[in-house]
Design an enzyme around this catalytic site. Structure first.
Site, PDB file in Angstrom:
ATOM      1  N   ASP A 133      -3.161   2.359  10.441  1.00 16.17           N
ATOM      2  CA  ASP A 133      -2.133   1.892  10.831  1.00 16.17           C
ATOM      3  C   ASP A 133      -0.931   1.923   9.769  1.00 16.17           C
ATOM      4  OD1 ASP A 133      -0.163   0.412  12.291  1.00 16.17           O
ATOM      5  OD2 ASP A 133      -1.349  -1.416  12.379  1.00 16.17           O
ATOM      6  N   ILE A 134      -0.218   2.917   9.263  1.00 17.36           N
ATOM      7  CA  ILE A 134       0.526   2.901   8.312  1.00 17.36           C
ATOM      8  C   ILE A 134       2.096   2.693   8.644  1.00 17.36           C
ATOM      9  CG2 ILE A 134       1.502   4.230   6.289  1.00 17.36           C
ATOM     10  CD1 ILE A 134      -1.589   3.641   6.346  1.00 17.36           C
ATOM     11  N   GLU A 135       2.567   1.641   8.394  1.00 14.31           N
ATOM     12  CA  GLU A 135       3.806   1.272   8.843  1.00 14.31           C
ATOM     13  C   GLU A 135       5.013   0.905   7.861  1.00 14.31           C
ATOM     14  OE1 GLU A 135       3.736  -1.823  11.889  1.00 14.31           O
ATOM     15  OE2 GLU A 135       1.699  -1.471  12.526  1.00 14.31           O
ATOM     16  N   LEU A 136       4.372   0.918   6.365  1.00  9.77           N
ATOM     17  CA  LEU A 136       5.245   0.768   5.278  1.00  9.77           C
ATOM     18  C   LEU A 136       5.040   1.851   4.277  1.00  9.77           C
ATOM     19  CD1 LEU A 136       4.001  -2.979   4.655  1.00  9.77           C
ATOM     20  CD2 LEU A 136       6.082  -2.293   6.028  1.00  9.77           C
ATOM     21  N   TYR A 148       0.736  -1.025   0.096  1.00  7.13           N
ATOM     22  CA  TYR A 148      -0.086   0.016  -0.085  1.00  7.13           C
ATOM     23  C   TYR A 148       0.755   1.235   0.147  1.00  7.13           C
ATOM     24  CZ  TYR A 148       0.857  -0.192   5.189  1.00  7.13           C
ATOM     25  OH  TYR A 148       1.556  -0.442   6.453  1.00  7.13           O
TER      26      TYR A 148
END
Length: 294
Positions: free
Chosen positions: A146-149, A106
């Site tokens: 929940d943006i982790e990438l 994403y």
């Protein structure tokens, strides 16, 4: 009523209000062996349930939801979750769709891409209409970031486009789960938009700002920075629900309730505790041991 009695009544109401201000948010969906959504909400322990995750979106991709072993969206199998969402909402639990996660594909390529993703989320999970809604006709309460990438670009645009849909009637909540190092590398700009209702900060897997045995200062100092800098309405302390739920950052329940919560509750923005995840909470009984103190 005398002034003393009036003052006592106001003080009592303030204490009562403060005592019920906190709630527990839980992530559900990434382990097919955890309880059903119905049972999760029936427990009475959670104010928010984040459905994890929509982990494919942006760059012209057709978005995809992944609820692990609970259901298979590829064969329209996740519509069974819809009635359970409605059940939770009838109990007063807010049910969010969490986008992103630690594994997925994403990112947002442009403002137009953000607008297209917002439209998709609105029509397929929120108050819009679509011929195919992965979770059936249930209307979720909002979107959790929940943006982790990937890249930090255009998440503030996505938040703005989503918030605009709130103007169509039913309130839509925006929440986020940044890492505790401030500012968050991927969500920092979006959080400056002042559009987020709740922010549950991940105080785990981040040694510089998490709890370690015999040291609560790093966490407390980080909490102060977040609560005095971010314009969200409520800030939550995000924790692993069991030692095995994260690489580091677990806080024993007695330490949380006796040492950490009394300190962080001093902030007017205190909202409660977020836990990862429902499966691990079942293994440890963590939420049951803290719920009356949150």
């Amino acid at each position: 009523m005398t002034l003393n009695l009036l003052f006592s009544s106001i003080l009592f109401l303030a204490i009562v209000k403060n005592s019920i201000a906190g709630g527990i948010a839980i992530y559900w969906g990434q382990n097919g062996n955890e309880a059903t959504l119905n049972d999760t909400c029936n427990s009475g322990r959670y104010a928010y349930v984040n459905l994890a995750f929509l982990n494919k979106f942006g760059n012209g991709q057709t978005p995809e939801i992944n609820l692990a072993g609970h259901c298979n969206p590829a064969v329209n199998g996740c519509t069974i979750v819809g009635p359970e969402i409605k059940h939770c909402q009838k109990l007063g639990v807010k049910v969010m769709l969490s986008i992103g996660g630690g594994v997925g594909n994403y990112s947002l390529a442009s403002k137009k891409d953000a607008k297209d993703v917002a439209r998709y989320l609105w029509n397929n999970f929120l108050g819009g209409r679509s011929s195919f809604r992965p979770l059936g006709n249930a209307i979720l309460d909002g979107i959790d970031f929940d943006i982790e990438l990937g890249s930090p670009l255009h998440y503030e645009d996505l938040a703005k486009y989503l918030k605009n849909y709130s103007k169509r009637g039913r309130k839509m909540y925006l929440t986020a789960a940044p890492q505790c190092p401030f500012p968050d590398r991927l969500l920092g700009t979006a959080l400056n938009s002042k559009l987020f209702d709740n922010v549950w900060i991940q105080f785990y897997n981040n040694p510089p700002c998490q709890f370690t045995p015999n040291n609560t200062d790093n966490l407390k100092n980080s909490w102060i920075r977040w609560t005095t800098s971010v314009k969200a309405k409520r800030i939550f302390l995000g924790l692993p629900a069991a030692p095995q739920a994260a690489g580091s950052g677990f806080i024993p329940a007695n330490v949380l309730t006796e040492e950490i919560l009394p300190a962080i509750k001093k902030s007017r923005k205190y909202g409660g505790v977020m836990l990862w995840s429902k499966f691990w909470d079942e293994q440890s009984g963590y939420s049951a041991s803290i719920v009356k103190r949150v």
